[in-house]
Design an enzyme around this catalytic site. Structure first.
Site, short mmCIF file in Angstrom:
data_model
loop_
_atom_site.label_atom_id
_atom_site.label_comp_id
_atom_site.label_asym_id
_atom_site.label_seq_id
_atom_site.Cartn_x
_atom_site.Cartn_y
_atom_site.Cartn_z
N ALA A 57 0.88 -1.18 0.00
CA ALA A 57 0.00 0.00 0.00
C ALA A 57 0.91 1.23 0.00
CB ALA A 57 -0.89 -0.01 1.23
N ILE A 83 4.93 -1.14 2.85
CA ILE A 83 4.73 0.27 2.49
C ILE A 83 5.44 0.59 1.19
CG2 ILE A 83 4.84 2.64 3.30
CD1 ILE A 83 3.29 0.70 5.17
N LYS A 84 4.67 1.08 0.23
CA LYS A 84 5.26 1.50 -1.04
C LYS A 84 5.72 2.95 -0.91
CE LYS A 84 3.70 -0.65 -5.28
NZ LYS A 84 2.71 -0.52 -6.36
N ILE A 85 7.00 3.14 -1.21
CA ILE A 85 7.61 4.47 -1.12
C ILE A 85 8.24 4.78 -2.48
CG2 ILE A 85 9.44 5.82 0.04
CD1 ILE A 85 7.40 5.08 2.10
#
Ligand code: G3P
Length: 218
Positions: A57, A83-85
């Site tokens: 996400a 976590i998509k960064i």
């Protein structure tokens, strides 16, 4: 190679999981918006509960401080959330801070091997080179996947390579041959991967022949 579904569509995820070949899901703000989900938290939690593996996400704020705060918040929603960064210098800073807190990061929007190397050094669990979008501008997207895999292998870097922005079954095959750990695929591509016209005509012929001998005329 493992297969993740690249979607925020709940029905598609249900179907994909039923097939027994999906070991994760990736989403992004575009995919979430496409489905008209307005409650980000509840949709991410719902997907995490459905999927037997990591669910990526993405943070939807800008600036290192805001990204870090939001990443911590998203990480608290489910055990299997990743976590998509985005692959920027601020993204690196956030990634290294999250890695120290044992929060898994999928560095996204990766378009060069240098970005992938830095993501890995910062502690990202995954990197997502966008194959289709590189092909779109006349570059060789799969060559980037190959380069990253080779570099990570050469230096025993444990970051997993997710071939992303997959547009058709040939991309999946090429990703597997390139050594990608994972390909994240849209649902229609997953179905296309299993489809072959000779399988369909073969089934028709078997049934036609069976009906002849069994006297079943239905
Ligand atoms: O996994 C990334 C993907 O969602 C982007 O795909 O087709 O918009 O380049 P695309």
């Amino acid at each position: 190679m493992r297969i993740f579904l690249d979607t925020a569509n709940i029905e598609q995820i249900q179907q994909g999981v039923k097939l027994g070949v999906i070991s994760g899901v990736t989403t992004n703000p575009t995919l979430v918006a496409k489905e008209g989900h307005s409650d980000y938290k509840s949709v991410v939690k719902q997907i995490c509960a459905m999927v037997p593996g990591p669910v990526s996400a993405e943070v939807v704020v800008e600036g290192a401080h805001a990204m870090l705060e939001q990443a911590r918040e998203i990480a608290s929603w489910a055990e299997n959330v990743v976590i998509k960064i985005p692959a920027t210098s601020e993204g690196l800073e956030v990634t290294s801070a999250l890695a120290k807190e044992l929060i898994k990061v999928n560095m996204t929007l990766v378009f060069s091997a240098n970005q992938a190397m830095l993501a890995s050094l910062a502690g990202a669990a995954y990197v997502s080179p966008f194959v289709g979008r590189l092909d779109d501008i006349g570059s060789d997207g799969m060559l980037l996947v190959k380069d990253i895999v080779e570099i990570f292998k050469g230096y025993n870097l444990t970051t997993k390579v997710i071939a992303a922005s997959i547009r058709h079954p040939q991309h999946c095959l090429a990703a597997a041959k390139s050594g990608a750990h994972i390909a994240t695929v849209p649902y229609n591509v997953l179905l296309q991967m299993m489809k072959h016209p000779l399988t369909d005509t073969g089934i028709e012929r078997f049934f036609a022949d069976w009906r002849k001998v069994s006297g079943d005329n239905t």
